[in-house]
Design a protein around this motif. Structure first.
Motif, PDB file in Angstrom:
ATOM      1  N   SER A   1       0.869  -1.136  -0.059  1.00 32.50           N
ATOM      2  CA  SER A   1       0.126  -0.031  -0.018  1.00 32.50           C
ATOM      3  C   SER A   1       1.018   1.211  -0.005  1.00 32.50           C
ATOM      4  CB  SER A   1      -0.877  -0.197   1.141  1.00 32.50           C
ATOM      5  OG  SER A   1      -0.364   0.175   2.385  1.00 32.50           O
ATOM      6  N   TRP A   2       1.949   1.216   0.548  1.00 30.58           N
ATOM      7  CA  TRP A   2       2.751   2.365   0.619  1.00 30.58           C
ATOM      8  C   TRP A   2       3.737   2.414  -0.410  1.00 30.58           C
ATOM      9  CZ3 TRP A   2       2.184   6.266   3.661  1.00 30.58           C
ATOM     10  CH2 TRP A   2       1.722   6.098   5.194  1.00 30.58           C
ATOM     11  N   THR A   3       3.770   1.552  -1.329  1.00 30.90           N
ATOM     12  CA  THR A   3       4.467   1.490  -2.488  1.00 30.90           C
ATOM     13  C   THR A   3       3.548   2.096  -3.456  1.00 30.90           C
ATOM     14  OG1 THR A   3       5.819  -0.474  -2.064  1.00 30.90           O
ATOM     15  CG2 THR A   3       5.537   0.199  -4.291  1.00 30.90           C
ATOM     16  N   ASN A   4       2.268   1.822  -3.467  1.00 30.67           N
ATOM     17  CA  ASN A   4       1.427   2.394  -4.226  1.00 30.67           C
ATOM     18  C   ASN A   4       1.134   4.008  -4.119  1.00 30.67           C
ATOM     19  OD1 ASN A   4       0.127   0.214  -5.790  1.00 30.67           O
ATOM     20  ND2 ASN A   4      -1.131  -0.249  -4.274  1.00 30.67           N
ATOM     21  N   ILE A   5       1.075   4.132  -2.622  1.00 31.61           N
ATOM     22  CA  ILE A   5       1.216   5.691  -2.519  1.00 31.61           C
ATOM     23  C   ILE A   5       2.396   6.471  -3.034  1.00 31.61           C
ATOM     24  CG2 ILE A   5       1.273   7.434  -0.483  1.00 31.61           C
ATOM     25  CD1 ILE A   5      -0.662   5.435   1.061  1.00 31.61           C
ATOM     26  N   PHE A   6       3.513   5.762  -2.928  1.00 27.20           N
ATOM     27  CA  PHE A   6       4.677   6.546  -3.266  1.00 27.20           C
ATOM     28  C   PHE A   6       4.648   6.615  -4.640  1.00 27.20           C
ATOM     29  CE2 PHE A   6       6.962   5.142   0.932  1.00 27.20           C
ATOM     30  CZ  PHE A   6       6.175   6.176   1.792  1.00 27.20           C
ATOM     31  N   SER A   7       4.189   5.651  -5.584  1.00 23.85           N
ATOM     32  CA  SER A   7       4.198   5.631  -7.011  1.00 23.85           C
ATOM     33  C   SER A   7       3.377   6.661  -7.468  1.00 23.85           C
ATOM     34  CB  SER A   7       4.114   4.428  -7.515  1.00 23.85           C
ATOM     35  OG  SER A   7       2.654   4.193  -7.262  1.00 23.85           O
ATOM     36  N   ASN A   8       2.208   7.160  -6.493  1.00 26.52           N
ATOM     37  CA  ASN A   8       1.287   8.169  -7.134  1.00 26.52           C
ATOM     38  C   ASN A   8       1.526   9.346  -6.843  1.00 26.52           C
ATOM     39  OD1 ASN A   8      -0.345   6.024  -8.448  1.00 26.52           O
ATOM     40  ND2 ASN A   8      -1.665   5.737  -6.464  1.00 26.52           N
ATOM     41  N   ALA A   9       2.583   9.534  -5.723  1.00 25.49           N
ATOM     42  CA  ALA A   9       2.668  10.869  -5.228  1.00 25.49           C
ATOM     43  C   ALA A   9       4.064  11.631  -5.647  1.00 25.49           C
ATOM     44  CB  ALA A   9       2.581  10.914  -3.599  1.00 25.49           C
ATOM     45  N   GLY A  10       3.952  12.832  -5.667  1.00 20.09           N
ATOM     46  CA  GLY A  10       5.337  13.441  -5.432  1.00 20.09           C
ATOM     47  C   GLY A  10       5.712  13.638  -4.087  1.00 20.09           C
ATOM     48  N   LEU A  11       6.859  14.155  -3.838  1.00 25.00           N
ATOM     49  CA  LEU A  11       7.307  14.291  -2.504  1.00 25.00           C
ATOM     50  C   LEU A  11       6.104  15.091  -1.651  1.00 25.00           C
ATOM     51  CD1 LEU A  11      11.240  14.554  -2.402  1.00 25.00           C
ATOM     52  CD2 LEU A  11       9.734  12.506  -2.467  1.00 25.00           C
ATOM     53  N   PRO A  12       5.742  14.757  -0.758  1.00 25.23           N
ATOM     54  CA  PRO A  12       4.768  15.383  -0.014  1.00 25.23           C
ATOM     55  C   PRO A  12       5.123  16.304   1.111  1.00 25.23           C
ATOM     56  CG  PRO A  12       4.464  13.181   0.895  1.00 25.23           C
ATOM     57  CD  PRO A  12       5.527  13.184  -0.061  1.00 25.23           C
ATOM     58  N   GLY A  13       5.008  17.407   1.094  1.00 28.00           N
ATOM     59  CA  GLY A  13       5.528  18.260   2.483  1.00 28.00           C
ATOM     60  C   GLY A  13       4.422  17.928   3.309  1.00 28.00           C
ATOM     61  N   ILE A  14       5.072  17.510   4.409  1.00 27.25           N
ATOM     62  CA  ILE A  14       4.277  16.954   5.629  1.00 27.25           C
ATOM     63  C   ILE A  14       4.606  17.888   7.021  1.00 27.25           C
ATOM     64  CG2 ILE A  14       3.313  15.323   7.032  1.00 27.25           C
ATOM     65  CD1 ILE A  14       4.026  13.274   5.034  1.00 27.25           C
ATOM     66  N   ALA A  15       3.693  18.506   7.518  1.00 26.87           N
ATOM     67  CA  ALA A  15       3.971  19.011   8.958  1.00 26.87           C
ATOM     68  C   ALA A  15       3.175  17.937   9.812  1.00 26.87           C
ATOM     69  CB  ALA A  15       3.665  20.424   9.107  1.00 26.87           C
ATOM     70  N   VAL A  16       4.083  17.634  10.849  1.00 31.57           N
ATOM     71  CA  VAL A  16       3.296  16.781  11.952  1.00 31.57           C
ATOM     72  C   VAL A  16       3.215  17.637  13.380  1.00 31.57           C
ATOM     73  CG1 VAL A  16       3.801  14.778  13.248  1.00 31.57           C
ATOM     74  CG2 VAL A  16       4.438  14.979  10.806  1.00 31.57           C
ATOM     75  N   ASN A  17       1.991  17.193  14.139  1.00 36.28           N
ATOM     76  CA  ASN A  17       1.893  18.216  15.465  1.00 36.28           C
ATOM     77  C   ASN A  17       1.223  16.769  16.241  1.00 36.28           C
ATOM     78  OD1 ASN A  17       0.992  19.680  17.442  1.00 36.28           O
ATOM     79  ND2 ASN A  17      -0.863  19.983  16.465  1.00 36.28           N
ATOM     80  N   VAL A  18       2.013  16.556  17.144  1.00 34.46           N
ATOM     81  CA  VAL A  18       1.344  15.442  18.170  1.00 34.46           C
ATOM     82  C   VAL A  18       0.623  16.044  19.070  1.00 34.46           C
ATOM     83  CG1 VAL A  18       2.107  13.649  19.653  1.00 34.46           C
ATOM     84  CG2 VAL A  18       3.672  14.068  17.752  1.00 34.46           C
ATOM     85  N   ILE A  19      -0.557  15.472  19.038  1.00 40.65           N
ATOM     86  CA  ILE A  19      -1.900  15.899  20.068  1.00 40.65           C
ATOM     87  C   ILE A  19      -1.826  15.247  21.242  1.00 40.65           C
ATOM     88  CG2 ILE A  19      -4.283  16.196  20.035  1.00 40.65           C
ATOM     89  CD1 ILE A  19      -4.510  16.379  16.959  1.00 40.65           C
ATOM     90  N   LYS A  20      -1.558  13.851  21.208  1.00 42.94           N
ATOM     91  CA  LYS A  20      -1.653  13.234  22.422  1.00 42.94           C
ATOM     92  C   LYS A  20      -0.580  12.163  22.352  1.00 42.94           C
ATOM     93  CE  LYS A  20      -4.231  11.368  26.259  1.00 42.94           C
ATOM     94  NZ  LYS A  20      -4.244  12.391  27.387  1.00 42.94           N
ATOM     95  N   ARG A  21       0.115  11.716  23.313  1.00 49.26           N
ATOM     96  CA  ARG A  21       0.820  10.571  23.844  1.00 49.26           C
ATOM     97  C   ARG A  21       0.364   9.862  24.963  1.00 49.26           C
ATOM     98  NH1 ARG A  21       4.767  14.632  22.421  1.00 49.26           N
ATOM     99  NH2 ARG A  21       5.956  13.951  20.516  1.00 49.26           N
ATOM    100  N   ILE A  22       0.088   8.288  24.733  1.00 50.88           N
ATOM    101  CA  ILE A  22      -0.206   7.607  25.747  1.00 50.88           C
ATOM    102  C   ILE A  22       0.759   6.438  25.697  1.00 50.88           C
ATOM    103  CG2 ILE A  22      -1.956   6.275  26.844  1.00 50.88           C
ATOM    104  CD1 ILE A  22      -3.984   7.604  25.062  1.00 50.88           C
ATOM    105  N   HIS A  23       1.615   6.286  26.688  1.00 49.87           N
ATOM    106  CA  HIS A  23       2.690   5.160  26.744  1.00 49.87           C
ATOM    107  C   HIS A  23       2.514   4.030  27.779  1.00 49.87           C
ATOM    108  CE1 HIS A  23       5.825   7.785  24.340  1.00 49.87           C
ATOM    109  NE2 HIS A  23       4.826   7.735  23.651  1.00 49.87           N
TER     110      HIS A  23
END
Lengths: 136, 136
Positions: free
Chosen positions: A58-80
């Motif tokens: 599934s990730w191979t499919n996504i990577f073959s369909n997409a250009g390099l995506p700009g992703i900003a990540v914001n962690v809302i909650k961590r439970i460990h």
């Protein structure tokens, strides 16, 4: 379990590797982040994908369909816990010039003998900004 | 943490109570399933809702908009640690006569002094049945 060059010593390290692999469309790095186990992955709108090999396809499919995506990540909650961790993360993904989509992801990590690996990723696009929800 | 008549002794018990409350549109029962903590909830397409009171308001909204929904639940994956559990669940929700929507939910439970409570619910409608995924 795989022995990789990177044996992530925390869920945060595994998560950083996951988003690095995602944003660089790096199949090899993505393959190292996930546990070689009966892992589960849900992409936005998709049905559940079970098992390491299917998830990697599934990730191979996504990577073959997409250009390099700009992703900003914001962690809302961590439970460990000792060997299990859940992170709720907002992914702001660039879809074009000045166009973004907001995705919420629940990421699940487990600690194995050689470190922490991703075992679950459930992502969904945010479609509404109000507090008025219905069943769908 | 609340002291309820029901102190769920396992994540499975808490989950059964959650879906009983959901299918009966029972606000009181729903209120007893969730930890009175900084819990997180994402309904299909919604932004994240943080905190017990806001999450309860969202369920009140849903219950006021819906008839009693028929819900069939299929647990796809359980991952348990000592005080943290993650369940991936398929919810098949009746939306009309012979009409259904398939929803995938990642449910997170924590063990407190008085038992297990829900601390996270991330649900999303399944829109595609193929393995060909894109970023949105």
């Amino acid at each position: 379990m795989q022995l990789t060059q990177e044996n992530y010593i925390s869920p945060d390290e595994a998560e950083a590797a996951f988003y690095a692999a995602f944003s660089h469309c790096d199949k090899k790095a993505m393959g190292e982040v996930w546990a070689e186990d009966d892992v589960v992955c849900i992409h936005p709108g998709s049905n559940v994908i079970v098992g390491y090999d299917a998830v990697m396809r599934s990730w191979t499919n996504i990577f073959s369909n997409a250009g390099l995506p700009g992703i900003a990540v914001n962690v809302i909650k961590r439970i460990h816990d000792v060997t299990l961790a859940v992170h709720l993360v907002e992914e702001v993904i660039a879809t074009g010039e000045n166009a973004y989509v907001s995705v919420l992801a629940t990421n699940v990590y487990r600690k194995y003998e050689h470190g922490w690996f991703m075992v679950g990723h459930h992502s969904a696009v945010v479609q509404a900004a109000t507090e008025s929800h219905t069943l769908q």
